[in-house]
Design a protein around this motif. Structure first.
Motif, mmCIF file in Angstrom:
data_model
loop_
_atom_site.group_PDB
_atom_site.id
_atom_site.type_symbol
_atom_site.label_atom_id
_atom_site.label_comp_id
_atom_site.label_asym_id
_atom_site.label_seq_id
_atom_site.Cartn_x
_atom_site.Cartn_y
_atom_site.Cartn_z
ATOM 1 N N MET B 1 -14.402 36.321 3.336
ATOM 2 C CA MET B 1 -15.058 37.594 3.488
ATOM 3 C C MET B 1 -16.255 37.445 4.361
ATOM 4 N N SER B 2 -16.954 38.339 4.418
ATOM 5 C CA SER B 2 -17.986 38.108 5.339
ATOM 6 C C SER B 2 -19.131 39.125 5.380
ATOM 7 N N CYS B 4 -21.757 42.597 4.187
ATOM 8 C CA CYS B 4 -21.966 43.870 3.536
ATOM 9 C C CYS B 4 -22.718 43.685 2.297
ATOM 10 N N PHE B 6 -21.509 42.983 -0.226
ATOM 11 C CA PHE B 6 -20.954 41.827 -0.907
ATOM 12 C C PHE B 6 -20.270 40.986 0.128
ATOM 13 N N GLY B 7 -20.993 40.467 1.041
ATOM 14 C CA GLY B 7 -20.374 39.634 2.040
ATOM 15 C C GLY B 7 -19.316 40.374 2.797
ATOM 16 N N GLY B 8 -19.651 41.397 3.495
ATOM 17 C CA GLY B 8 -18.633 42.137 4.246
ATOM 18 C C GLY B 8 -18.395 41.548 5.604
ATOM 19 N N HIS B 363 -11.887 44.991 1.984
ATOM 20 C CA HIS B 363 -13.335 44.772 2.030
ATOM 21 C C HIS B 363 -13.843 44.567 3.466
HETATM 22 CU CU LIG Z 1 -18.606 41.146 1.607
#
Ligand SMILES: [Cu+2]
Lengths: 398, 455
Positions: B1-2, B4, B6-8, B363
């Motif tokens: 993930m990456s 946001c 939560f890691g967006g 996500h």
């Molecule tokens: Cu995220």
């Protein structure tokens, strides 16, 4: 509503389920465990059979393998989305497939194959008959058994569950009307007595009900789930009014009436829509798992029914729904993985026995009456059931 | 993930980087001239008791003695405290976190300024690997408690950074301005709205001043917060604190992508120290539109969210579902549309069912800059585990930290989207703590943190 859903979400979540369904071919006994396909034809290396799919080629690192569990590691070396199939000797019947592999990505296909002749095929661009080759599975003594009636057992289970959903929805509509009438009329005592029992019909089929992303929040949103400015309707709106916290200002008769009316209309809409829902084995399996997840996330913690404390009714209903789905799949599961079926039977019973301890009259104790130890005991049994239940879908569908 | 809440996922063209000069401002050479905790001990040993007073006297801000005592060995473990910007933002993410939010318990402006000065001195000393106070952990009077708590003796500086930020409640409480800071609360320091699903606990939310201590060694980070808390007694009280392990993002291209507790790579497309132009655009605050907020120029805004992960439920979820929810493969971290970890996701590419390979509610799609008016953030989160919840489930998750230019544009809209539409957030996450803080620019030698607020 543990799923705190809003319009877009569940629709697309549903779409994802549909994808799963499309993949869920139900032919031979595909493995639920990875016994790895050691020994490919060249006989020198263990590990998966390597498949490389490009625009022009479908390279398979072996042309034969011993019967038992096989793993194909399918690498897409092309520039388009590809698929990989294992077909029966007739080149028509799909034994197993892995689809939607993006360029550069490797995805494993695990199956249990009995001895026989097969055809492998890559389908770059997902069009045409694919690039095919013969593949032989030799008898290793580890023969996978096949039951030709398996599909029939699964189909029967799905049909039965569909009927169950219909029955629960009808009861939900009838119960909601009665509840709404009492609530709108200001008969709080009667409305309170109907609240938890009626909701059970909803909670039993929650994954199906939640698949309608627009209706779910209208019917089941908790106050904490609201976004700024969102209108709050549904069961929990009435719950707060019927089981008011300190300092709460009661709704007016007109407001109550509007909530009741909306609740009935949304429930009827739900009922109509469930008539056309197409279920499949993977939806039953995933649905059962989701119901237990709901219990673990919201019911065991007492967050779902924060004012009425009737979480145990919901808890029981979620378990009911999961159990029915499991039992509808059980005849097929017994063929595929009898040990898992036995394990699930035992763990459903253990959880049910614990729930029964908290039964009171027609219903249950309020959740805030349970001791910490009792809550812990319930939680432990939910986890103990949830873990094997999460294996149900793969065991039946693969 | 990456990138946001939560890691967006936020798009960064992979490949074009390495603007070395843009790396965290490690300009001061003062750090290397100072005594390390280890060096100090050695010297004290040699000099014996008689030398102690001299050392103590010499330590306070004077480098001559220190320079003589500790050879200026290139010390990779020291990140300079002084600079135009605070360290701990673009500094390559360390492995450990101890963050604490304080409530200021005095209402006296002078006392607050004193506290900030004392904290500045202590923070500078600790980040340089020295002890706090003039006599440190073992060189004070025998009948007095040591000034420094001592558990970091013998440890390297550990790339410790200490970053300060101010919450809205420092500026006003119950509608009344505090500390004579009328008009100084930046417009961007808003009260965050309620996001759907928020289950915020007051004891994990808010605070007047936040202190983020990051280090490669957990003991060094804990030591830092512990000593600052001790210095603060009588003026400030810890409101909440959070330990984190395992950075969940990379903030420099020199770092590999770390994994969060869902087992997925996180921070693949995070903003990085090397992206100087993007940092100016998305991370560093400007002078604002009013004179009263000009003190924030060169600072940033820190958003913290304690995100509980339902990891037991996640662990029972099929790999297909896990990858589908994230939109990336679990192993390589490649977008499901194809390629490798750093390949830009292609949201249009479709499978044989006509549905995009990266689902509409995946996500990475929802968090991607393309879906969020192009806004980016610099994330600096950590995994956490705070024991268990009493029901046999780990109280574990992601302590999300992000630095943004303006939370109104760079955090709230994205978090609102995620809270409403991200199935991952809906089914597997719960936000239990929250904070928003104005992080002032860095401190120059002789200055103190937040000085601009009081001039
Ligand atoms: Cu995220």
């Amino acid at each position: 509503m543990p799923g705190l859903t809003s319009p877009k979400i569940r629709r697309t979540a549903g779409a994802r389920l549909a994808v799963v369904a499309a993949t869920a071919v139900l032919p031979l006994a595909l493995a639920s465990c990875t016994d790895n396909a050691n020994a490919n034809a060249s006989g020198t290396t263990d590990g998966p059979i390597q498949v490389t799919s490009t625009a022009a080629e479908c390279k398979v690192s072996a042309t034969e393998a011993p019967s038992g569990n096989l793993t194909f590691a399918v690498k897409n070396d092309g520039t388009e989305v590809t698929e990989f199939y294992v077909l029966a000797e007739d080149g028509l019947r799909i034994v197993a497939e892995v689809e939607n592999i993006g360029p550069g990505i490797t995805r494993n296909l695990v199956l249990t194959a009995p001895a026989g002749k097969y055809i492998t095929a890559c389908k770059p661009g997902m069009k045409g008959d694919g690039i095919r080759a013969d593949f032989t599975v030799k008898d290793s003594g580890k023969q996978a058994t096949v039951d030709a009636d398996l599909q029939k057992l699964v189909d029967t289970g799905v049909t039965q569950y569909t009927a169950y959903v219909k029955d629960q929805t009808e009861q939900l509509v009838a119960g909601t009307k009665e509840f709404a009438a009492a609530y709108a009329a200001g008969d709080a005592a009667k409305a309170k007595s109907l609240y938890a029992a009626t909701r059970m019909h909803w909670e039993r089929i929650e994954p199906v009900a939640e698949s309608f992303g627009d209706l779910d929040p209208k019917l089941d949103a908790r106050e904490a789930d609201l976004e700024p400015g969102q209108k709050w309707t549904g069961w929990h709106r009435a719950e707060k009014d019927l089981f008011p916290p300190a300092g709460y200002k009661a709704l007016t008769a007109a407001e109550r009436s509007a909530i009741a009316k909306q609740l009935v209309a949304d429930t009827e809409e739900l009922s109509t829509r469930t008539r056309t829902v197409e279920l499949s084995a993977d939806k039953l399996g995933n649905g059962a798992k989701e119901l237990l997840d709901e219990v673990a996330r919201g019911k065991v913690t007492g967050e779902e029914e924060i004012w009425s404390h009737t979480d145990l009714w919901d808890f029981q209903a979620n378990v009911d729904g999961a159990r029915i789905a499991f039992e509808n799949l059980k005849p097929a599961l017994q063929q595929k993985d009898a040990a898992l079926a036995t394990d699930l039977d035992a763990k459903f019973s253990a959880l049910q026995a614990e729930l029964k301890k908290h039964a009171k009259g027609d219903g249950f104790a309020y959740y805030n009456e349970l001791s910490k130890d009792e809550v812990q005991q319930l939680s432990a049994l939910v986890d103990s059931l949830g873990e094997p239940l999460s294996k149900l879908t793969a065991a039946v569908v693969l | 993930m990456s990138g946001c809440p939560f890691g967006g996922d936020q798009q960064t063209p992979a490949g074009t980087h390495s603007d070395a000069s843009a790396a965290p401002a490690e300009t001061s050479d003062g750090a290397n001239r100072r005594l390390s905790r280890r060096g100090l001990l050695g010297l004290a040993g040699v000099g014996g008791a008689g030398a102690v007073a001299g050392i103590a006297a010499g330590l306070l801000g004077h480098d001559a003695l220190a320079a003589a005592a500790a050879p200026p060995a290139a010390n990779d473990s020291v990140i300079p405290f002084f600079g135009d910007r605070q360290a701990g933002i673009t500094t390559a993410a360390q492995d450990r976190l101890h963050m604490a939010a304080f409530d200021v318990t005095t209402e006296n402006r002078t006392a607050l300024i004193e506290l900030l000065k004392d904290w500045t001195a202590a923070a500078e000393a600790m980040t340089a690997g020295r002890t706090t106070g003039s006599t440190g952990a073992v060189d004070g009077p025998y009948d007095a408690p040591p000034e420094d708590t001592g558990e970091a003796l013998d440890l390297e500086a550990g790339r410790l950074t200490i970053t300060f930020g101010f919450g809205a409640s420092l500026f006003e409480k119950d509608g009344k301005a505090r500390f004579g800071l009328d008009g100084k609360r930046p417009d961007a320091l808003i009260d965050l709205p309620h996001f759907p699903g928020d289950a915020l606990e007051p004891a994990r939310t808010g605070g007047d001043i936040v202190v983020q201590a990051c280090a490669d060694d957990p003991q060094v980070a804990v030591h830092a917060i512990r000593n600052l808390a001790r210095i603060g007694f009588g003026k400030a009280r810890v409101r909440w604190s959070q330990l984190g392990f395992g950075r969940t993002s990379s903030t420099s291209r020199a770092q590999t992508t770390a994994r969060n507790l869902f087992g997925f790579k996180d921070g693949t497309n995070n903003l990085k120290a090397e992206d100087t132009a993007l940092l100016d655009e998305h991370v560093w605050a400007g002078a604002g539109s009013r004179a009263g907020e000009a003190w924030m120029e060169g600072g940033s805004y820190l958003v913290s969210r304690r995100i509980r992960m339902h990891i037991e439920i996640w662990d029972r979820t099929s790999l297909r579902e896990q990858e589908g929810l994230i939109g990336r493969t679990k192993g390589e971290g490649a977008p499901l549309s194809g390629g490798k970890e750093f390949t830009a996701p292609d949201f249009s590419i479709k499978g044989n069912d006509g549905e995009p390979l990266i689902a509409m509610d995946a996500h990475v799609r929802l968090a991607h800059a393309d879906q969020n008016d192009g806004v980016r953030m610099l994330r600096r989160g950590y995994n956490y585990t705070d024991g268990s919840d009493g029901l046999g489930h780990l109280d574990a998750g992601l302590f999300f930290i992000a630095f943004v230019k303006d939370p109104r544009t760079h955090y709230v809209p994205m978090q609102m989207t995620m809270a409403k539409e991200d199935v991952l957030a809906l089914e597997y996450l719960k936000h239990t703590g929250s904070g928003l803080f104005a992080v002032p620019p860095g401190v120059k030698q002789g200055g103190f943190i937040g000085e601009g607020l009081f001039t």
